[in-house]
Scaffold this motif. Structure first.
Motif, mmCIF file in Angstrom:
data_model
loop_
_atom_site.group_PDB
_atom_site.id
_atom_site.type_symbol
_atom_site.label_atom_id
_atom_site.label_comp_id
_atom_site.label_asym_id
_atom_site.label_seq_id
_atom_site.Cartn_x
_atom_site.Cartn_y
_atom_site.Cartn_z
ATOM 1 N N ASP A 70 0.815 -1.216 0.000
ATOM 2 C CA ASP A 70 0.000 0.000 0.000
ATOM 3 C C ASP A 70 0.850 1.269 0.000
ATOM 4 O OD1 ASP A 70 -2.357 -1.444 0.014
ATOM 5 O OD2 ASP A 70 -2.498 -1.489 2.209
ATOM 6 N N ARG A 71 2.159 1.126 0.151
ATOM 7 C CA ARG A 71 3.033 2.296 0.162
ATOM 8 C C ARG A 71 3.127 2.910 -1.232
ATOM 9 N NH1 ARG A 71 3.879 5.330 3.900
ATOM 10 N NH2 ARG A 71 6.029 5.825 3.382
ATOM 11 N N THR A 72 3.258 4.231 -1.260
ATOM 12 C CA THR A 72 3.422 4.937 -2.527
ATOM 13 C C THR A 72 4.839 4.712 -3.047
ATOM 14 O OG1 THR A 72 1.877 6.653 -1.799
ATOM 15 C CG2 THR A 72 3.337 7.197 -3.640
ATOM 16 N N PRO A 73 4.990 4.314 -4.316
ATOM 17 C CA PRO A 73 6.335 4.139 -4.885
ATOM 18 C C PRO A 73 6.997 5.504 -5.085
ATOM 19 C CG PRO A 73 4.677 2.928 -6.156
ATOM 20 C CD PRO A 73 3.937 3.894 -5.279
ATOM 21 N N LEU A 74 7.382 6.113 -3.989
ATOM 22 C CA LEU A 74 7.974 7.445 -3.999
ATOM 23 C C LEU A 74 9.217 7.448 -3.119
ATOM 24 C CD1 LEU A 74 7.988 10.565 -4.421
ATOM 25 C CD2 LEU A 74 6.411 10.717 -2.478
ATOM 26 N N PHE A 130 1.540 13.793 -15.780
ATOM 27 C CA PHE A 130 1.033 12.557 -15.176
ATOM 28 C C PHE A 130 0.092 11.820 -16.116
ATOM 29 C CE2 PHE A 130 2.405 14.549 -11.142
ATOM 30 C CZ PHE A 130 3.098 13.478 -10.614
ATOM 31 N N GLU A 131 -0.686 12.544 -16.880
ATOM 32 C CA GLU A 131 -1.574 11.896 -17.852
ATOM 33 C C GLU A 131 -0.766 11.140 -18.890
ATOM 34 O OE1 GLU A 131 -3.895 15.098 -19.376
ATOM 35 O OE2 GLU A 131 -5.442 14.953 -17.801
ATOM 36 N N ARG A 132 0.361 11.729 -19.316
ATOM 37 C CA ARG A 132 1.197 11.078 -20.315
ATOM 38 C C ARG A 132 1.806 9.790 -19.770
ATOM 39 N NH1 ARG A 132 2.935 11.090 -25.815
ATOM 40 N NH2 ARG A 132 4.113 9.153 -25.748
ATOM 41 N N ILE A 133 2.326 9.851 -18.551
ATOM 42 C CA ILE A 133 2.922 8.659 -17.955
ATOM 43 C C ILE A 133 1.858 7.594 -17.727
ATOM 44 C CG2 ILE A 133 4.055 7.764 -15.885
ATOM 45 C CD1 ILE A 133 5.547 10.391 -15.667
ATOM 46 N N ARG A 183 -1.871 14.881 -6.336
ATOM 47 C CA ARG A 183 -2.919 14.138 -7.052
ATOM 48 C C ARG A 183 -2.308 13.172 -8.056
ATOM 49 N NH1 ARG A 183 -5.535 19.176 -7.293
ATOM 50 N NH2 ARG A 183 -4.853 19.433 -9.460
ATOM 51 N N GLY A 184 -1.282 13.625 -8.751
ATOM 52 C CA GLY A 184 -0.648 12.765 -9.745
ATOM 53 C C GLY A 184 0.014 11.559 -9.116
ATOM 54 N N ILE A 185 0.751 11.771 -8.024
ATOM 55 C CA ILE A 185 1.419 10.671 -7.340
ATOM 56 C C ILE A 185 0.394 9.699 -6.765
ATOM 57 C CG2 ILE A 185 2.850 10.090 -5.340
ATOM 58 C CD1 ILE A 185 4.369 12.709 -5.826
ATOM 59 N N MET A 188 -1.286 7.553 -9.546
ATOM 60 C CA MET A 188 -0.485 6.423 -10.033
ATOM 61 C C MET A 188 -0.509 5.268 -9.036
ATOM 62 S SD MET A 188 2.760 7.999 -12.139
ATOM 63 C CE MET A 188 3.611 8.652 -10.691
ATOM 64 N N ARG A 189 -0.525 5.595 -7.728
ATOM 65 C CA ARG A 189 -0.600 4.529 -6.718
ATOM 66 C C ARG A 189 -1.953 3.838 -6.758
ATOM 67 N NH1 ARG A 189 -2.886 4.005 -1.925
ATOM 68 N NH2 ARG A 189 -3.488 6.202 -1.864
ATOM 69 N N THR A 190 -3.023 4.637 -6.840
ATOM 70 C CA THR A 190 -4.364 4.060 -6.883
ATOM 71 C C THR A 190 -4.554 3.160 -8.095
ATOM 72 O OG1 THR A 190 -5.273 5.994 -5.729
ATOM 73 C CG2 THR A 190 -6.831 4.612 -6.948
#
Length: 311
Positions: A70-74, A130-133, A183-185, A188-190
């Protein structure tokens, strides 16, 4: 490398590649750190690897593994100027690609994405990035959780983009930009996209607390210690007329001293001190030896810590 996509990214890079392999080899003294960071990155991006480990050593997937998933890949790389954090961030995709046996694409966010101060510009550009990635990796995750390809989003000088919203003087546009980044980060996690975000900063305390809380790890890069300085100097001065004892003397002299509380950074050694030694020997038409090395050392002081520069 390819040119930046729609001006959002400086230059994307595909791993593995020979150039990144050479750059990794040049990061003398950081091997253990890079190994650990790459191992953690693969675990965050491909949960099946750590699930397999848990089954092998515990006989089941223990709840702690689920919590990790559940951790954010950050990751946040913090530290002084010239300590190697950006260089590591730019080439760690090479190690991740090898470990995960998957292609990795680096997306270095362009300075353009920070906008020119126009209302809504930074928010719009970040959203587009973020939309592009997301479009590139929305189908990268297989049904079993493994990924066919991985991404690394690199945001250098992140304190300029993700500065704390607690600052009273912070402009509305900057606050909106931080919100867009979060929101972008989170998105991507969600969506479980196999994308690792790396933020590099010289001022960890300036990063928004919400950004720091989301980080799976905050790695503080320090200046090289004596052993690391010796390893770097020995590698680059191989073939010169310096003994190991003389190189160790240089390693000692480039550390802290009675006159200063800080030693040389990796950049000080690789980009300033060693090249100047070569040029000095060349100008005199002599071999690079301890005498030349110490003459150059005496007139090439280390870069002062970032904090000292801002006081």
């Amino acid at each position: 490398m390819t040119e930046g996509i729609e001006g959002l990214f400086a230059r994307t890079e595909e791993f593995p590649n020979s150039s990144a392999r050479a750059r990794l080899a040049a990061l003398v003294g950081l091997d253990d750190l890079i190994d650990r960071l790459a191992t953690d990155a693969v675990a965050l991006l491909d949960p099946t690897t750590i699930q397999s480990w848990s089954k092998a050593v515990h006989g089941e997937v223990i709840p702690a593994v689920t919590a990790l998933a559940d951790r954010t890949p950050l990751l946040v790389f913090a530290g002084d100027v010239g300590v190697g954090k950006t260089e590591v961030a730019e080439v760690i995709g090479q190690v991740i690609a090898t470990r995960a046996d998957a292609d990795v694409t680096l997306y270095p966010l362009s300075l353009t994405a920070r906008g020119r101060g126009a209302v809504g510009e930074m928010t719009t550009l970040l959203t587009r990035a973020f939309e592009r990635i997301s479009a590139d990796f929305v189908r990268a995750r297989r049904s079993d959780g493994t990924a066919s390809s991985l991404g690394v989003l690199l945001i250098d000088e992140a304190d300029a983009l993700a500065q704390s919203r607690e600052l009273a003087q912070m402009h509305h546009e900057d606050r909106a930009g931080v919100n867009a980044l979060l929101r972008g980060i989170d998105g991507m996690r969600t969506d479980r996209l196999p994308v690792l975000t790396i933020l590099c900063t010289n001022r960890l305390d300036a990063l928004d607390p919400a950004v720091q809380r989301r980080a799976a790890a905050i790695e503080v890069f320090g200046r090289p210690n004596r052993a690391q300085r010796f390893a770097l100097l020995a590698r680059h001065l191989s073939g010169a007329k310096l003994s190991d004892t003389e190189i160790d003397g240089l390693a000692a002299a480039t550390g802290e001293s009675a006159d200063r509380s800080y030693g040389y950074t990796y950049s000080d050694l690789r980009q300033r001190l060693i090249p100047e030694m070569v040029l000095a020997a060349y100008r005199h038409g002599v071999a690079l030896d301890a005498l030349i090395a110490h003459e150059v050392l005496a007139r090439t002081p280390p870069t002062r810590p970032f904090e000292a520069l801002t006081r």
